[in-house]
Design an enzyme around this catalytic site. Structure first.
Site, PDB file in Angstrom:
ATOM      1  N   CYS A   2      52.529  50.377  -8.819  1.00  0.00           N
ATOM      2  CA  CYS A   2      51.849  50.840  -7.625  1.00  0.00           C
ATOM      3  C   CYS A   2      50.578  50.030  -7.489  1.00  0.00           C
ATOM      4  O   CYS A   2      50.185  49.337  -8.424  1.00  0.00           O
ATOM      5  CB  CYS A   2      51.459  52.315  -7.717  1.00  0.00           C
ATOM      6  SG  CYS A   2      52.848  53.466  -7.667  1.00  0.00           S
ATOM      7  N   GLY A   3      49.956  50.114  -6.335  1.00  0.00           N
ATOM      8  CA  GLY A   3      48.668  49.452  -6.151  1.00  0.00           C
ATOM      9  C   GLY A   3      47.603  50.475  -5.830  1.00  0.00           C
ATOM     10  O   GLY A   3      47.854  51.442  -5.105  1.00  0.00           O
TER      11      GLY A   3
END
Lengths: 298, 229
Positions: A2-3
């Site tokens: 994820c970011g």
């Protein structure tokens, strides 16, 4: 994968640009999380007013005359600002709980994204650029904000499964990683009175911290407790009305880079997310240490 | 000097130009500007050229490097010089996790700190870190040398094979089957050489280091060692 991106502004001169800076950072993190995206913005409190951010799959039905219906229910004026599938309701602070309970009767299909003096949360499935455009995040001003791009592992790709999660007034949390003991912790938190909207692991982490804060612990203590009570991989970024915190699990596989100048504290899953921030060349840039809590409060 | 603006021309154009360099070439000096944390910058180069990256890089910069000398005038993201075969990679700033992982040859120099898992599963690379290294560094390291002028984090050299670990500062803890070993003349000679090549000979002397290596109890499963796993 994820970011995560986050900004905590120290210099009020940057506040009008918070949404624009966060949007740029969020889009840079698209290839870490193209499934869905979300953003929590602390846009400042108005005297005596609180905010409820709501979401509906059928906004044209659910949001129609909602301000009038709520006004009738709580006997106080309500301001409704529609943004695509979300809307922000401005309600007198003393009537927040009344409005919340009226909402559940008046519009049972509406989901509550966040409640508080300052916080607004917008999140949807889709590419980060599309999500940011849909909610016009770039135009938003504020003191601090957190964004997330999701590549789902532990639960379905849905609006409610997107981050940030908010489980307490003006609180939010985003997560890169996956928790392995979330079912057990969720059961304990339910027993302690916390409520859950999803089967998502991250919502448990958010509720865990909210519960600690409810019990009177500080943000730093609450985050410290995640290191002993939550099992799994995590980099968490947490927002409160006045604060911004970061913690990574002891193994620290999930990447994290921070930058600090006199003007801001910034977080990115990768340095790429930070490269367009003002004076990044002269910022102090570092990787947060494993099992170490970092937080800033104003 | 070939100057390449990464922001303007993109990563594929850069790496295909670098991959086009074979054997002897007149284009021996390259400068990459505006790296902006991009991934895989100058990965897979196989030519005796000198490449300077003016800024910080993302994942896997200089991965699989053969022959080239690659200087990063900033910090490096995860996996810098991963699986390097030969050549030299010099990071002026810090390096993120698993710097030099699985490297088979060449020299990686990190002038700042390296974070967790530095030199994990190294297989012949030499690594010189001027600052500290993080936890789980040199996990299952098989051969090559690492020289750390600062401190090492938890579980250094866990399940180590035959890599030599030299640390000047404090080691927070040793991993399973990693022990301190005596410094013999050949080790001082290795250190002398690596400190020089790692541009650290003005900062440290070989006699300031301790050596760590494998106790060789976990090479093959032996029921008597079950508690050490």
């Amino acid at each position: 994968m994820c970011g995560i991106v986050g900004l905590f502004l120290k210099d009020p001169a940057l506040e009008p640009k918070l949404g624009a800076m966060l949007t740029d950072m969020l889009i840079t993190m698209t290839d870490r999380g193209p499934d869905s995206a979300g953003i929590a913005i602390y846009s400042g409190a108005k005297d005596g007013l609180g905010k409820i951010t709501i979401q509906s799959a059928q906004p044209e039905v659910d949001f129609k005359d909602l301000d009038l219906d709520l006004k009738e229910a709580i006997g106080q004026p309500v301001l409704l600002m529609e943004k695509s599938t979300h809307a922000v309701l401005e309600v007198p602070i003393s009537q927040i709980e009344a409005a919340r309970s009226a909402l559940s009767h008046l519009r049972p299909n509406v989901k509550i994204m966040s409640v508080g003096d300052s916080i607004e949360i917008f999140k949807e499935v889709g590419l980060p650029r599309d999500v940011a455009t849909r909610f016009q995040v770039a135009k938003m001003a504020g003191t601090h904000g957190i964004g997330h791009t999701r590549m789902a592992t532990e639960s379905a790709v849905t609006t409610m499964g997107a981050h940030p999660f908010s489980t307490g007034s003006d609180q939010c949390l985003v997560h890169n990683g996956s928790l392995s003991n979330h079912n057990g912790v969720r059961r304990e938190l339910r027993r302690a009175g916390m409520t859950f909207e999803t089967e998502n692991d991250t919502e448990v982490a958010a509720a865990f911290i909210s519960h600690k804060l409810q019990e009177g612990e500080g943000l730093g203590q609450a985050m410290e407790a995640t290191l002993t009570d939550l099992d799994g991989f995590f980099t968490f970024v947490v927002g409160t009305k006045n604060g911004f915190g970061v913690v990574r699990d002891p193994i620290a596989c999930k990447p994290a880079v921070m930058a600090e100048t006199d003007q801001y504290v910034a977080f990115g899953s990768e340095y790429r997310a930070l490269v367009n921030l003002p004076n990044i060349e002269s910022a102090r840039v570092w990787e947060p240490e494993p099992a170490t809590v970092y937080f800033w409060e104003r | 000097m070939q100057s390449f603006d990464l922001a303007a021309n993109g990563l594929r154009a850069l790496n295909s130009a670098l991959h086009g360099l074979k054997g002897q070439t007149n284009m021996t000096a390259w400068e990459i500007i505006n790296p902006k944390g991009a991934h895989a910058i100058a990965a897979g180069v196989d030519a005796p050229v000198d490449i300077t990256v003016r800024g910080s890089t993302g994942y896997y910069c200089a991965g699989m490097n053969k022959q080239a000398t690659i200087r990063i005038k900033g910090s490096a993201g995860p996996g810098v010089a991963e699986n390097m075969m030969s050549g030299t990679v010099i990071v002026d700033g810090d390096a993120s996790q698993y710097a030099g992982a699985t490297g088979r040859g060449g020299l990686l120099v990190i002038k700042g700190n390296a974070s967790s898992r530095c030199g994990i599963s190294m297989k012949g690379i030499d690594i010189v870190v001027h600052g500290n290294i993080g936890h789980m560094s040199c996990f299952m390291a098989q051969s090559g040398n690492i020289v750390v002028l600062g401190d090492a984090g938890d579980a250094l050299g866990d399940s180590l094979y035959e890599a030599r670990l030299f640390v000047r500062g404090r080691v927070k803890s040793l991993g399973a089957d990693c022990i301190e070993k005596e410094m013999r003349p050949e080790h001082y000679a290795i250190l002398e050489e690596l400190l020089r090549r790692g541009e650290a000979d003005h900062k440290a002397r070989p006699e300031q280091f301790r050596r760590y290596g494998s106790a060789r109890k976990l090479y093959n499963f032996n029921i008597d060692n079950a508690s050490a796993y």
